[in-house]
Design an enzyme around this catalytic site. Structure first.
Site, PDB file in Angstrom:
ATOM      1  N   GLU A 265      -3.229  68.495 -46.840  1.00 23.53           N
ATOM      2  CA  GLU A 265      -4.420  69.329 -46.974  1.00 23.53           C
ATOM      3  C   GLU A 265      -4.026  70.788 -47.188  1.00 23.53           C
ATOM      4  O   GLU A 265      -3.173  71.310 -46.457  1.00 23.53           O
ATOM      5  CB  GLU A 265      -5.298  69.218 -45.725  1.00 23.53           C
ATOM      6  CG  GLU A 265      -6.641  69.896 -45.881  1.00 23.53           C
ATOM      7  CD  GLU A 265      -7.536  69.738 -44.656  1.00 23.53           C
ATOM      8  OE1 GLU A 265      -8.744  69.927 -44.790  1.00 23.53           O
ATOM      9  OE2 GLU A 265      -7.018  69.437 -43.572  1.00 23.53           O
TER      10      GLU A 265
ATOM     11  N   GLY B  27      -2.026  73.049 -36.670  1.00 19.65           N
ATOM     12  CA  GLY B  27      -2.156  72.358 -35.387  1.00 19.65           C
ATOM     13  C   GLY B  27      -2.185  70.857 -35.546  1.00 19.65           C
ATOM     14  O   GLY B  27      -1.521  70.121 -34.815  1.00 19.65           O
TER      15      GLY B  27
ATOM     16  N   GLU C  27      -6.247  65.689 -39.995  1.00 19.77           N
ATOM     17  CA  GLU C  27      -7.093  64.557 -39.633  1.00 19.77           C
ATOM     18  C   GLU C  27      -6.910  63.341 -40.522  1.00 19.77           C
ATOM     19  O   GLU C  27      -7.851  62.564 -40.716  1.00 19.77           O
ATOM     20  CB  GLU C  27      -8.561  64.987 -39.665  1.00 19.77           C
ATOM     21  CG  GLU C  27      -9.100  65.387 -41.028  1.00 19.77           C
ATOM     22  CD  GLU C  27      -8.973  66.862 -41.343  1.00 19.77           C
ATOM     23  OE1 GLU C  27      -9.697  67.360 -42.216  1.00 19.77           O
ATOM     24  OE2 GLU C  27      -8.125  67.538 -40.700  1.00 19.77           O
TER      25      GLU C  27
ATOM     26  N   HIS D  61     -11.245  67.587 -31.825  1.00 16.94           N
ATOM     27  CA  HIS D  61     -11.551  68.142 -33.147  1.00 16.94           C
ATOM     28  C   HIS D  61     -11.127  67.169 -34.246  1.00 16.94           C
ATOM     29  O   HIS D  61     -11.901  66.862 -35.159  1.00 16.94           O
ATOM     30  CB  HIS D  61     -10.816  69.476 -33.298  1.00 16.94           C
ATOM     31  CG  HIS D  61     -11.010  70.167 -34.605  1.00 16.94           C
ATOM     32  ND1 HIS D  61     -11.825  71.263 -34.765  1.00 16.94           N
ATOM     33  CD2 HIS D  61     -10.486  69.924 -35.840  1.00 16.94           C
ATOM     34  CE1 HIS D  61     -11.799  71.666 -36.021  1.00 16.94           C
ATOM     35  NE2 HIS D  61     -10.978  70.861 -36.704  1.00 16.94           N
ATOM     36  N   GLU D  62      -9.902  66.659 -34.152  1.00 12.86           N
ATOM     37  CA  GLU D  62      -9.404  65.762 -35.202  1.00 12.86           C
ATOM     38  C   GLU D  62     -10.123  64.416 -35.182  1.00 12.86           C
ATOM     39  O   GLU D  62     -10.329  63.793 -36.233  1.00 12.86           O
ATOM     40  CB  GLU D  62      -7.892  65.568 -35.051  1.00 12.86           C
ATOM     41  CG  GLU D  62      -7.075  66.844 -35.085  1.00 12.86           C
ATOM     42  CD  GLU D  62      -7.355  67.721 -36.299  1.00 12.86           C
ATOM     43  OE1 GLU D  62      -7.330  68.949 -36.155  1.00 12.86           O
ATOM     44  OE2 GLU D  62      -7.611  67.175 -37.397  1.00 12.86           O
TER      45      GLU D  62
ATOM     46  N   HIS E  87     -13.367  64.632 -36.985  1.00 12.20           N
ATOM     47  CA  HIS E  87     -13.149  64.558 -38.432  1.00 12.20           C
ATOM     48  C   HIS E  87     -13.169  63.124 -38.963  1.00 12.20           C
ATOM     49  O   HIS E  87     -13.432  62.914 -40.147  1.00 12.20           O
ATOM     50  CB  HIS E  87     -11.796  65.169 -38.791  1.00 12.20           C
ATOM     51  CG  HIS E  87     -11.827  66.641 -39.022  1.00 12.20           C
ATOM     52  ND1 HIS E  87     -12.759  67.256 -39.820  1.00 12.20           N
ATOM     53  CD2 HIS E  87     -11.004  67.638 -38.569  1.00 12.20           C
ATOM     54  CE1 HIS E  87     -12.510  68.564 -39.849  1.00 12.20           C
ATOM     55  NE2 HIS E  87     -11.459  68.821 -39.104  1.00 12.20           N
TER      56      HIS E  87
ATOM     57  N   GLU F 256     -14.790  71.573 -41.217  1.00  8.46           N
ATOM     58  CA  GLU F 256     -14.170  72.295 -40.113  1.00  8.46           C
ATOM     59  C   GLU F 256     -15.171  72.910 -39.146  1.00  8.46           C
ATOM     60  O   GLU F 256     -14.930  72.943 -37.940  1.00  8.46           O
ATOM     61  CB  GLU F 256     -13.233  73.377 -40.673  1.00  8.46           C
ATOM     62  CG  GLU F 256     -12.108  72.829 -41.537  1.00  8.46           C
ATOM     63  CD  GLU F 256     -11.208  71.841 -40.796  1.00  8.46           C
ATOM     64  OE1 GLU F 256     -11.303  71.725 -39.563  1.00  8.46           O
ATOM     65  OE2 GLU F 256     -10.403  71.177 -41.472  1.00  8.46           O
TER      66      GLU F 256
END
Length: 946
Positions: free
Chosen positions: A216, A349, A352, A385-386, A389, A408
């Site tokens: 990405e 970090g 996904e 967070h991931e 996604h 995001e």
């Protein structure tokens, strides 16, 4: 030129009538036929390069809903208020749509001796129009053989600027047919943390490698020729060839493994669902895992040997989160397994990639018994967070990168939402105001910011929008919408959106449609203004007497130099008026000014209750004093108190209010008990120190005295000893106040740091609590000598944990002796000592003090060619290096040095970072020039200069 297609978005009441008009100008549709659905108001269209060119007059004079549109002359998007069509530049660089990829059959074999990989692929295409060529994205790939069907292809043309390759055939492919393109190739297993690359680590004194992907946004083209655009979803059947003792991972479960010769194996995986190229995962290495079976699909957390036990925490988080999201989205987790993979070298970090999420080690692995509260919260939020996604980004994907915020912003908001549900004692929505919202407002207050829906045109622009606007402003906007619609209605709308578009691609308008249908409110009308414009308003509150106030909105800029043409947008501002009688959520300021009645007689009110609105509020001087008193009396929530401090800090730095109003406010809250409020108070005092970094020592010393006095009572009350009974909030408050005391040269705090560090390096590894580790390392470095540096360096080279290693590395930058900082800068480009992924860490330490800022600039300017080579602008880290190395300046002559240095540089790929840094410097210059004397006067009057 091949690969260039101009595209615009049109809105009409009658697709059928518009179709005839468009045909006259050579337009054809990108995707499905028009059909009869007149509610579908946004269509993506392309100008056919074989047709006669459309005139500029017609390009700018197409009717929308029977109204003439106003186009922006730079990117030709529809200006706010005229339409909800997506912002789509007419000169965007995209691949032609004569064919559409359906399926990739891909086999790769990495070689760790030559750092290359061999590959072959067969791409199945749907032919959309009669054609004799196929154009694909490609970068740093050497092609050996190409066939269309069984026919060899020799006519191959490369365009290095556009990163494309075109294969031209002798015979035409007919519309409606399918075609198979076979390509055999070789690629570089690079060390740039992009594409399919090698990640190095040490084991038993030897350097070892694993191969992994980071694709990405546009680095799949480094791995194999492909349609490297998010809308070109296809299915993937992947096979990896590797040494038989290595682990091979991809997005799908393993289908079969066969031996290749005596020492290798071929691992084949089942075929993926529809997926964008940037979500592909390919991993080969010596990995171990721990497994969690608390959820209906297996969850495995992988890492290099010896650290696999540190994955237990994240595995548990993942199981809880998947179950939570299943219920909230009302859509089961859409994949057959979940792998969480720790990689020793990773530029971000986490990524996904569907069902095989790849992380930087520090953001996945932790030892619960030897970690601090911040790291635990960080790991938790990154994992959540991931996982968000997997629905919002993977199952449903933005149509192009101008919709990055859909991915995001939502995943960021969802990580807060899920954290609040799973860990209610953390009270994360209180932290949201000081974290996500402030990150958004701080960046968006710069003239060099960009809209949430940013008009991306070129590949070099894409990496630059992975910033606080796409993440934090996007999530803040969703927080505001959820408050307006109600969380239950908001989640229902999101669920409907995911169900309607699963396995497909969307634009922002699709989300607004679903939320409008769920709520019955005109979400488009309200939210388009927020997503399509740069910046936000400041709301001035004028007290008229007789229980009335006048609220007025204007564009807010940190540099306080708004031009007339920058102040035309009127936002729908949710006033959220809080009084003693409650909160009135119905008030919306959608004009320049409005008069509002205060429904209370006790003279208490606050605008933007709980700080859910995306704006700053400027009160009259007397109101700041009254609100400070209201905070002491318990009339304000934590979010209100944090928001007031943040607003006062930002407004004072930009000249909307006197800095003395900020200082008066925080001084009145010395008995504050909440760590989030304290964090914001100390952050804003830190901003004053940063603006005055190159001013006289008397003012800076007085600020230290003020800080010690401000926190003294609370610090004496709670101390900095930690017990097993300390709550999450207790740990945060103790560590925050101790860090501030040590940074302000409090003698007791400094002595404690030196004593604890001496015991630690002598062998007592429990002498430093993990919550205090960063502060103690920073403090001993600040007052340290060569011996201290050697001790910290030894900790960095031989750490007990990843956290300890990072804390030592950041402390390198805190030394105040020139010769030691020269030694630190000498290490920055030595990749065998400081991994490229970690270069920003010591830069952060250096940026905290005057000598460090000066040394940073010297390092950047003297080593620019090497920095540019190691961190090319096509990757994401150069912009961060530029910002960290320049934005610490506070003087006009320093700003000119930066301007002159970059004046003759090709800044493509990091131009926003340069512009933003200059804006930050300008803000500090003006703040210092305007208020430095009055700040010293306030400190003197209050007895802090003695």
């Amino acid at each position: 030129m091949l690969g260039f297609y101009r595209q615009i978005n049109l809105v009409t009441r009658s697709p059928k009538s518009l179709r005839g008009i468009l045909r006259n100008f050579g337009f054809f549709t990108h995707a499905q036929p028009w059909g009869s659905n007149t509610k579908k108001f946004a269509r993506e269209l392309y100008i056919n390069p074989s047709s006669s060119p459309i005139s500029k007059k017609n390009q700018f004079s197409i009717l929308f809903n029977n109204q003439r549109s106003n186009y922006c002359s730079m990117c030709r998007h529809i200006q706010s208020g005229t339409s909800s069509a997506a912002i789509v530049p007419t000169d965007r660089e995209v691949l032609p749509t004569n064919v559409k990829p359906l399926h990739y059959d891909l086999t790769l074999e990495p070689f760790f001796d030559t750092f290359t990989f061999d590959g072959e692929e067969t791409i199945e295409f749907q032919v959309n129009e009669r054609t004799n060529y196929i154009t694909l994205n490609i970068f740093e790939i050497k092609i050996h053989e190409v066939k269309i069907g069984n026919v060899k292809v020799d006519d191959i043309t490369y365009d290095s600027k556009q990163q494309t390759v075109t294969f031209k055939f002798n015979d035409h492919l007919e519309q409606g047919a399918t075609a198979n393109l076979y390509i055999k190739f070789t690629g570089e297993l690079n060390d740039k943390m992009a594409g399919f690359y090698r990640a190095a680590y040490e084991e038993d004194g030897k350097t070892k490698y694993l191969a992994t992907t980071l694709l990405e946004p546009i680095d799949c083209r480094r791995v194999f020729p492909c349609y490297d655009e998010p809308a070109a979803k296809a299915k993937f059947t992947v096979a990896l060839i590797a040494d038989k003792d290595l682990v091979c991972l991809s997005n799908q479960p393993e289908k079969e493994t066969t031996l290749v010769g005596s020492n290798k194996k071929k691992v084949s995986f089942t075929t993926t669902p529809l997926m964008s190229t940037y979500l592909l995962a390919l991993i080969v290495g010596d990995l171990r895992y721990v497994e969690n079976n608390d959820y209906r699909v297996p969850i495995k957390v992988y890492s290099i040997p010896g650290s696999e036990h540190l994955g237990v925490y994240s595995g548990n988080i993942a199981a809880k989160t998947l179950e939570f999201f299943d219920k909230k989205f009302d859509i089961p987790y859409p994949y057959d397994k979940l792998d969480l993979v720790s990689v020793p070298e990773f530029a971000v970090g986490a990524i996904e990639s569907s069902a095989c999420i790849i992380f930087r080690s520090v953001d996945l692995l932790l030892d619960e018994k030897n970690t601090n509260a911040n790291t635990k919260q960080r790991v938790t939020e990154v994992v959540i967070h991931e996982l968000a996604h997997q629905w919002f980004g993977d199952l449903v994907t933005m149509d192009f990168w101008d919709g990055l915020w859909l991915n995001e912003g939502f995943a960021t908001w969802m990580s807060w939402y899920a954290c609040d549900a799973l860990y209610p004692d953390w009270k994360v929505w209180e932290s949201y105001v000081s974290d996500s919202l402030q990150h958004a407002l701080n960046l968006d207050a710069l003239r060099s910011s960009h809209p949430i829906e940013v008009p991306v045109k070129r590949a070099d622009e894409i990496n630059q929008i992975f910033d606080a606007i796409s993440y934090s402003k996007g999530s803040s906007l969703l927080k505001m919408i959820s408050k307006w619609l109600g969380e239950d209605v908001f989640i229902k709308g999101v669920s409907n959106y995911l169900k309607k578009h699963k396995w497909g691609n969307t634009q922002t308008s699709d989300l607004w449609d679903s939320l409008s249908e769920a709520s019955g409110k005109d979400v488009v009308k309200v939210m388009d203004i927020w997503t399509k414009n740069t910046g936000f308003p400041v709301v001035h509150v004028k007290e008229l007497g007789n229980g009335e106030i006048e609220v007025t909105q204007n564009r807010f800029l940190a540099t306080a130099d708004v031009k007339e043409d920058e102040n035309k947008v009127l936002y729908p501002v949710f006033l959220g008026l809080k009084t003693s009688e409650g909160v009135d959520e119905s008030l919306i300021l959608d004009t320049r000014s409005k008069t509002v009645k205060i429904p209370t007689s006790d003279d208490f009110f606050k605008v933007n209750a709980d700080q859910t609105g995306i704006y700053r509020t400027a009160y009259e001087p007397s109101r700041w004093t009254k609100l400070g008193k209201a905070g002491v009396e318990g009339k304000l929530s934590v979010e209100d108190r944090v928001g007031l401090v943040a607003d006062a800090g930002s407004l004072s730095s930009s000249g909307f209010i006197e800095t003395s109003s900020l200082l008066d406010l925080v001084k009145s809250w010395s008995k504050e008990t909440n760590y989030v409020v304290w964090g914001e108070i100390l952050t804003r005092i830190g901003s004053i120190k940063a603006a005055l970094m190159f001013e006289d020592e008397a003012t800076k010393n007085a600020l230290k005295v003020f800080t010690r006095d401000l926190i003294g009572e609370k610090l004496n009350e709670i101390g900095w000893k930690f017990t097993d009974n300390d709550s999450f909030a207790d740990q945060q408050l103790k560590s925050s106040l101790y860090a501030s005391a040590a940074n302000a040269d409090d003698p007791k705090a400094v002595d404690f740091a030196k004593e604890a560090f001496a015991k630690f390096v002598a062998g007592d590894k429990k002498a430093i609590n993990p919550n205090l580790r960063p502060s103690i390392f920073n403090t001993v470095a600040k007052f340290g000598d060569e011996k201290t540096f050697d001790e910290l360096y030894n900790i960095y080279i031989n750490p007990q944990s990843i956290e300890e290693k990072i804390a030592a590395l950041r402390a390198f930058g805190r030394f105040t002796k020139p010769e030691i900082l020269d030694k630190v800068t000498g290490l920055l480009l030595k990749n065998d000592i400081i991994k490229p992924q970690d270069i920003y860490i010591p830069l952060q330490g250096m940026r905290a003090h005057k000598l460090g800022v000066e040394k940073l600039w010297s390092w950047l300017s003297e080593n620019w060619d090497a920095i540019y080579k190691n961190f090319p602008p096509g990757l994401s880290m150069l912009g961060s290096i530029v910002t960290l190395s320049t934005s610490g300046f506070t003087k006009e002559d320093q700003k000119k040095k930066v301007e002159d240095f970059f004046a003759n540089k090709d800044t493509k790929g990091y131009d926003q970072s340069v512009a933003q840094s200059l804006d930050i410097i300008t803000t500090k210059i003006r703040w210092s020039d305007r208020d430095s004397k009055s700040i010293f006067k306030w400190l003197e009057v209050n007895g802090y200069t003695k």
